[in-house]
Enzyme design. Structure first.
Site, mmCIF file in Angstrom:
data_model
loop_
_atom_site.group_PDB
_atom_site.id
_atom_site.type_symbol
_atom_site.label_atom_id
_atom_site.label_comp_id
_atom_site.label_asym_id
_atom_site.label_seq_id
_atom_site.Cartn_x
_atom_site.Cartn_y
_atom_site.Cartn_z
ATOM 1 N N ASP A 57 0.744 4.665 -2.240
ATOM 2 C CA ASP A 57 -0.650 4.546 -2.923
ATOM 3 C C ASP A 57 -0.213 5.765 -4.273
ATOM 4 O O ASP A 57 -0.696 6.839 -4.030
ATOM 5 C CB ASP A 57 -1.670 5.110 -1.960
ATOM 6 C CG ASP A 57 -2.963 5.298 -2.637
ATOM 7 O OD1 ASP A 57 -3.260 4.764 -3.572
ATOM 8 O OD2 ASP A 57 -3.667 5.951 -2.053
ATOM 9 N N GLU A 91 -6.982 8.014 -11.114
ATOM 10 C CA GLU A 91 -7.780 7.036 -10.364
ATOM 11 C C GLU A 91 -8.315 7.694 -9.155
ATOM 12 O O GLU A 91 -9.599 7.409 -8.680
ATOM 13 C CB GLU A 91 -6.956 6.090 -9.837
ATOM 14 C CG GLU A 91 -7.409 4.544 -9.488
ATOM 15 C CD GLU A 91 -7.665 4.921 -7.660
ATOM 16 O OE1 GLU A 91 -8.262 4.007 -7.054
ATOM 17 O OE2 GLU A 91 -6.778 5.806 -7.100
ATOM 18 N N ASP A 120 -3.174 -2.404 -6.209
ATOM 19 C CA ASP A 120 -3.369 -0.936 -5.673
ATOM 20 C C ASP A 120 -2.699 -0.795 -4.319
ATOM 21 O O ASP A 120 -3.369 -1.325 -3.582
ATOM 22 C CB ASP A 120 -4.770 -0.499 -5.814
ATOM 23 C CG ASP A 120 -4.874 1.204 -5.432
ATOM 24 O OD1 ASP A 120 -3.918 1.825 -4.856
ATOM 25 O OD2 ASP A 120 -6.069 1.467 -5.548
ATOM 26 N N HIS A 186 -2.855 8.876 1.660
ATOM 27 C CA HIS A 186 -3.482 10.228 1.175
ATOM 28 C C HIS A 186 -2.917 11.409 2.128
ATOM 29 O O HIS A 186 -3.449 12.206 2.336
ATOM 30 C CB HIS A 186 -4.967 10.152 1.042
ATOM 31 C CG HIS A 186 -5.610 9.675 0.239
ATOM 32 N ND1 HIS A 186 -6.899 9.528 0.086
ATOM 33 C CD2 HIS A 186 -4.900 8.598 -0.901
ATOM 34 C CE1 HIS A 186 -7.269 8.474 -1.135
ATOM 35 N NE2 HIS A 186 -5.966 8.219 -1.675
#
Length: 218
Positions: A57, A91, A120, A186
Site C-alpha cells: 500500500d 493520498e 491502489d 498501514h
C-alpha cells in the site's frame, strides 16, 4: 522513476502542492500522441503512512502503473486517446495530491479527461477477490472481462477510498481496482515480503490489458 519515464519517451512534470505547511509532489507523465481532447488517465498513490514502508500500500500499485507505462513505450503504442499517468503524493492524508492537481486544472482541462483509472494495492497476499470500481461502464467491463476470462473472483465497489474519489468529485468517470487490505496494511510489516508476486503479476497484466483496450477508442 522520473528518469526511467523520461528515457522511455514520456514528457514528465512534477506538480507541486502544499498541505499543512508541507510541500508535496505528484509525478505526471504524458505519452506523446493521441487525441489531446480525449485523455485516458491512469494513476496510483506513491506515499505510505508513517507506521510502515507501504510496499503493498501502495508500492505494488505504483509498480504496476510504472510497468504499464514502460510497456506503452516498449511497444510503441499509438493510442487514439492521449495517455497520461500519475503517481500521487499525500493520498494517505485524504487524497491531497490528486485533489490539488485537479484543482489546478482549468475546467476545460478537466473536461478533456474522458476517464481516470486507479490502482491502489495490487499484490495482497491473502487476496480473496479483486475489488473492481463500478462507475464507468467501459472501464468496469475491461477489468471484469479480464478477470472472468481467467476464472478469478471479483467484487464490485463504488467510488471511495482512493484517488479516484478526487476525479469522481470533479465529475470525471472513473474505474480501477484494488486487491484489498491485509494484516500488514498501514503497519511496519508492509514490506517486500508482504507482496504476493503472482497476484502482483496478474494485477499488472489486468491494468495493461485495460489501458490498451480503453486507449484504443474514444
Amino acid at each position: 522513476m522520473k528518469a526511467a519515464l523520461d528515457s522511455a519517451g514520456f514528457r514528465t512534470t512534477l506538480h507541486r502542492f502544499t498541505h499543512d505547511g508541507t510541500t508535496g509532489y505528484n509525478l505526471v507523465a504524458d505519452w506523446p500522441g493521441g487525441d489531446p481532447e480525449h485523455i485516458l488517465f491512469a494513476g496510483a498513490h506513491l506515499d505510505s503512512v508513517e507506521a510502515g514502508p507501504g510496499i503493498n500500500d501502495n508500492g505494488s500499485g505504483s509498480a504496476a502503473l510504472l510497468a504499464t507505462a514502460l510497456e506503452v513505450s516498449r511497444s510503441g503504442l499509438r493510442p487514439d486517446r492521449h495517455l497520461r499517468f500519475a503517481w500521487w503524493g499525500a493520498e494517505e492524508l485524504g487524497m491531497v495530491g490528486s485533489s490539488a492537481y485537479l484543482k489546478d486544472l482549468s475546467a476545460a482541462e478537466r473536461k478533456r479527461i474522458d476517464l481516470y483509472v486507479n490502482v491502489d494495492m495490487a499484490g495482497t497476499k491473502s487476496i480473496r477477490q479483486w475489488l473492481v470500481v463500478e462507475d464507468d461502464t467501459a472501464a468496469n467491463e475491461a477489468f471484469e472481462s479480464y478477470f472472468a476470462a481467467r476464472n478469478l473472483p471479483t467484487f464490485s465497489i463504488g467510488i471511495g477510498g482512493s484517488d479516484h474519489v478526487s476525479f469522481g468529485d470533479a465529475g470525471i468517470p472513473v474505474g480501477g481496482f484494488a486487491t484489498g487490505i491485509d494484516d500488514c496494511t498501514h503497519a511496519a510489516c508492509d514490506r517486500v515480503d508482504n507482496v504476493d508476486p503472482e497476484t502482483e503479476t496478474t494485477s499488472t497484466n489486468a491494468l495493461l490489458s485495460a489501458v490498451w483496450k480503453l486507449a484504443a477508442h474514444h
